[in-house]
Motif scaffolding. Structure first.
Motif, PDB file in Angstrom:
ATOM      1  N   PRO A 120       0.809  -1.225   0.000  1.00 27.91           N
ATOM      2  CA  PRO A 120       0.000   0.000   0.000  1.00 27.91           C
ATOM      3  C   PRO A 120       0.847   1.283   0.000  1.00 27.91           C
ATOM      4  O   PRO A 120       0.543   2.214  -0.760  1.00 27.91           O
ATOM      5  CB  PRO A 120      -0.822  -0.107   1.281  1.00 27.91           C
ATOM      6  CG  PRO A 120      -0.847  -1.553   1.620  1.00 27.91           C
ATOM      7  CD  PRO A 120       0.437  -2.122   1.124  1.00 27.91           C
ATOM      8  N   GLU A 121       1.898   1.329   0.830  1.00 28.46           N
ATOM      9  CA  GLU A 121       2.728   2.550   0.888  1.00 28.46           C
ATOM     10  C   GLU A 121       3.373   2.820  -0.468  1.00 28.46           C
ATOM     11  O   GLU A 121       3.392   3.951  -0.951  1.00 28.46           O
ATOM     12  CB  GLU A 121       3.830   2.418   1.949  1.00 28.46           C
ATOM     13  CG  GLU A 121       3.350   2.488   3.392  1.00 28.46           C
ATOM     14  CD  GLU A 121       2.701   1.192   3.865  1.00 28.46           C
ATOM     15  OE1 GLU A 121       3.090   0.105   3.352  1.00 28.46           O
ATOM     16  OE2 GLU A 121       1.791   1.252   4.713  1.00 28.46           O
ATOM     17  N   TYR A 150      -5.322  -9.687  -0.867  1.00 28.04           N
ATOM     18  CA  TYR A 150      -4.486  -8.482  -0.752  1.00 28.04           C
ATOM     19  C   TYR A 150      -4.964  -7.641   0.433  1.00 28.04           C
ATOM     20  O   TYR A 150      -6.012  -7.930   1.020  1.00 28.04           O
ATOM     21  CB  TYR A 150      -4.517  -7.694  -2.063  1.00 28.04           C
ATOM     22  CG  TYR A 150      -5.808  -6.956  -2.389  1.00 28.04           C
ATOM     23  CD1 TYR A 150      -5.951  -5.599  -2.096  1.00 28.04           C
ATOM     24  CD2 TYR A 150      -6.873  -7.589  -3.030  1.00 28.04           C
ATOM     25  CE1 TYR A 150      -7.123  -4.917  -2.420  1.00 28.04           C
ATOM     26  CE2 TYR A 150      -8.043  -6.904  -3.356  1.00 28.04           C
ATOM     27  CZ  TYR A 150      -8.157  -5.569  -3.048  1.00 28.04           C
ATOM     28  OH  TYR A 150      -9.313  -4.891  -3.357  1.00 28.04           O
ATOM     29  N   LYS A 151      -4.210  -6.617   0.817  1.00 25.43           N
ATOM     30  CA  LYS A 151      -4.604  -5.774   1.958  1.00 25.43           C
ATOM     31  C   LYS A 151      -5.744  -4.847   1.529  1.00 25.43           C
ATOM     32  O   LYS A 151      -5.536  -3.693   1.139  1.00 25.43           O
ATOM     33  CB  LYS A 151      -3.398  -4.991   2.476  1.00 25.43           C
ATOM     34  CG  LYS A 151      -2.425  -5.880   3.228  1.00 25.43           C
ATOM     35  CD  LYS A 151      -1.410  -5.112   4.048  1.00 25.43           C
ATOM     36  CE  LYS A 151      -0.648  -6.064   4.959  1.00 25.43           C
ATOM     37  NZ  LYS A 151       0.566  -5.447   5.544  1.00 25.43           N
ATOM     38  N   ILE A 155      -5.519  -0.796   0.507  1.00 27.24           N
ATOM     39  CA  ILE A 155      -5.443  -0.542  -0.938  1.00 27.24           C
ATOM     40  C   ILE A 155      -6.722   0.139  -1.434  1.00 27.24           C
ATOM     41  O   ILE A 155      -6.667   1.104  -2.215  1.00 27.24           O
ATOM     42  CB  ILE A 155      -5.216  -1.876  -1.702  1.00 27.24           C
ATOM     43  CG1 ILE A 155      -3.867  -2.521  -1.315  1.00 27.24           C
ATOM     44  CG2 ILE A 155      -5.349  -1.661  -3.208  1.00 27.24           C
ATOM     45  CD1 ILE A 155      -2.639  -1.960  -1.974  1.00 27.24           C
ATOM     46  N   ASN A 156      -7.887  -0.339  -0.971  1.00 35.56           N
ATOM     47  CA  ASN A 156      -9.131   0.259  -1.454  1.00 35.56           C
ATOM     48  C   ASN A 156      -9.294   1.700  -0.969  1.00 35.56           C
ATOM     49  O   ASN A 156      -9.893   2.524  -1.660  1.00 35.56           O
ATOM     50  CB  ASN A 156     -10.333  -0.605  -1.056  1.00 35.56           C
ATOM     51  CG  ASN A 156     -10.427  -1.873  -1.901  1.00 35.56           C
ATOM     52  OD1 ASN A 156      -9.411  -2.365  -2.401  1.00 35.56           O
ATOM     53  ND2 ASN A 156     -11.612  -2.414  -2.055  1.00 35.56           N
ATOM     54  N   THR A 157      -8.726   2.009   0.202  1.00 35.06           N
ATOM     55  CA  THR A 157      -8.755   3.393   0.688  1.00 35.06           C
ATOM     56  C   THR A 157      -7.949   4.295  -0.256  1.00 35.06           C
ATOM     57  O   THR A 157      -8.392   5.398  -0.602  1.00 35.06           O
ATOM     58  CB  THR A 157      -8.163   3.460   2.123  1.00 35.06           C
ATOM     59  OG1 THR A 157      -8.937   2.604   2.957  1.00 35.06           O
ATOM     60  CG2 THR A 157      -8.187   4.867   2.673  1.00 35.06           C
ATOM     61  N   THR A 185     -14.944 -10.065  -4.860  1.00 39.43           N
ATOM     62  CA  THR A 185     -15.990  -9.050  -4.674  1.00 39.43           C
ATOM     63  C   THR A 185     -15.405  -7.703  -4.257  1.00 39.43           C
ATOM     64  O   THR A 185     -16.140  -6.791  -3.911  1.00 39.43           O
ATOM     65  CB  THR A 185     -17.005  -9.484  -3.586  1.00 39.43           C
ATOM     66  OG1 THR A 185     -16.312  -9.591  -2.325  1.00 39.43           O
ATOM     67  CG2 THR A 185     -17.638 -10.827  -3.903  1.00 39.43           C
ATOM     68  N   PHE A 186     -14.071  -7.584  -4.266  1.00 39.78           N
ATOM     69  CA  PHE A 186     -13.452  -6.380  -3.702  1.00 39.78           C
ATOM     70  C   PHE A 186     -13.064  -5.324  -4.732  1.00 39.78           C
ATOM     71  O   PHE A 186     -12.808  -4.180  -4.377  1.00 39.78           O
ATOM     72  CB  PHE A 186     -12.227  -6.757  -2.868  1.00 39.78           C
ATOM     73  CG  PHE A 186     -12.586  -7.510  -1.616  1.00 39.78           C
ATOM     74  CD1 PHE A 186     -13.324  -6.894  -0.615  1.00 39.78           C
ATOM     75  CD2 PHE A 186     -12.222  -8.838  -1.452  1.00 39.78           C
ATOM     76  CE1 PHE A 186     -13.678  -7.586   0.542  1.00 39.78           C
ATOM     77  CE2 PHE A 186     -12.563  -9.529  -0.301  1.00 39.78           C
ATOM     78  CZ  PHE A 186     -13.298  -8.902   0.696  1.00 39.78           C
TER      79      PHE A 186
END
Ligand SMILES: *Cc1c(COP(=O)(O)O)cnc(C)c1O
Length: 380
Positions: A120-121, A150-151, A155-157, A185-186
């Motif tokens: 993510p970073e 995955y995180k 990641i979605n944020t 579903t993400f």
């Protein structure tokens, strides 16, 4: 005597198809009704089965392959020539090839150690850096590698913050979940694969998963040559021939009956390897972080050195056992190495030291024992 020897040395595959016995019934139905063409009752039935498996949160369109599903996802997101698409570098080439079908540009981002998926970073750093250079990436293709989610939250944020849609490549992760919600579903769009080596198979097949009925209708329209309604062959946009056939969907319906059992078997394989190999100091495993549930599509171990990995690979091969290095990162592939990359060393390290062990849902205890014995002997 010769017979015994050959029995002992039966080939053990990395991940082979595992039929339930129900598949032929659906194929027969298709033959009996002469529904051999694409479309038909098995396609609808398979899609319904998948939708209910994914807890009716999404709409599923069955397609010819997972690769085709990624291609159509990018078409739906309006990816065009020279657009940038952020891609996880640690994956199989099928995740990235469709980007170049559209003459768009992959930008590779490295993984983090907890899941082996996109960091993510580093993702946020990459987005900022591309924007500073004057190009905002148009999409993010993220993987649930070897079945590990995955995180999602992190990641979605970031995806929402920068308003860049996610294509979730869940080809390896049907049956996995993240805090009790199923993988697949993400993403704004998600894809599944039913290739021969996956957790369930239609021999070849895939699906594109979307959030609403309208998008599913559009996917089916594009996947059937974008033919306008009516009996004339009228077309106003470029179409594709990507719809799953009714015969193959019949195999899929039979496979859906055993999907949960396949997950259970693959998780058992992982636990067997863990129990027998985790005491060896030079071997480590990828644990599930809190809330993460992996289908353990493939069990991968990490050796302390590249030499150890190669030695074990060779020993297993000599005993007719198929093991494989983990996916070679995309930024190291000659076909992709001219594209931008943002690295932290994780995927390079895994490429040298990780080893995928046989993980099929049809492995026997005897086979698992044969595999772990060879690895244990190496360290004795
Ligand atoms: C298998 C796989 C695909 C491609 O699926 P096909 O159905 O074989 O086209 C895409 N991404 C990943 C990560 C895969 O493992």
């Amino acid at each position: 005597m010769a017979k015994n020897v050959s029995l002992l040395n039966n080939k053990i595959w990395l991940s082979s198809p595992h039929m339930s016995g129900h598949e032929e019934k659906y194929i027969k139905e298709a033959f009996n009704s002469n529904w051999i063409a694409p479309l038909g009752p098995n396609v609808n039935g398979f899609e319904n089965d998948l939708e209910s498996y994914l807890e009716n949160k999404v709409h599923v369109a069955a397609l010819t392959t997972g690769t085709a599903a990624i291609h159509l996802a990018l078409v739906l997101l309006n990816i065009k020539e020279n657009d940038e698409v952020i891609c996880q570098t640690k994956t199989f080439a099928a995740s990235v090839n469709p980007v170049t079908y559209l003459r768009a540009k992959p930008v590779f981002v490295d993984s983090e150690k907890d899941t082996w998926n996109m960091c993510p970073e580093l993702l946020e750093h990459t987005i900022k850096d591309r924007m500073k250079a004057g190009v905002k990436p148009k999409a993010i293709i993220i993987i649930n590698l070897y079945g590990m989610p995955y995180k999602v939250k992190e990641i979605n944020t970031i995806s929402k913050k920068y308003n860049i849609p996610i294509v979730e490549d869940s080809a390896e992760a049907l049956g996995s979940s993240y805090f009790d919600q199923k993988c697949g579903t993400f993403g704004d769009l998600s894809i599944l694969s039913f290739n021969g080596n996956k957790i369930i198979t239609t021999s070849g097949g895939g699906a594109l998963v979307s959030k609403n009925k309208e998008t599913k209708a559009k996917i089916i329209y594009l996947a059937t040559q974008a033919k306008e309604p009516g009996i004339e062959y009228s077309h106003v946009t470029t179409g594709y021939n990507y719809r799953m056939s009714n015969i193959l969907a019949g195999i899929g319906r039979g496979q859906m009956k055993v999907l949960d059992r396949h997950v259970e078997f693959r998780r058992k394989n992982y636990n067997y390897y863990l129990k027998h190999l985790d005491t060896i100091d030079d071997i480590s495993f990828l644990n599930e972080p809190e809330g993460f549930y992996s289908n353990r599509w493939l069990t991968c171990i990490v050796l302390k050195t590249n030499q150890m990995r190669d030695d074990i690979l060779k020993l297993l091969g000599e005993d007719n056992i198929e093991a494989r290095p983990s996916w070679k990162p995309m930024h190291l592939q000659p076909v992709f190495n001219q594209y931008p990359k943002y690295l932290n060393g994780v995927s390079d390290d895994l490429y040298k030291k990780a080893l995928c062990l046989p993980s099929g849902s049809n492995l026997t205890k005897i086979e698992l024992n044969r595999i772990t014995k060879i690895i244990k002997q190496y360290f004795e």
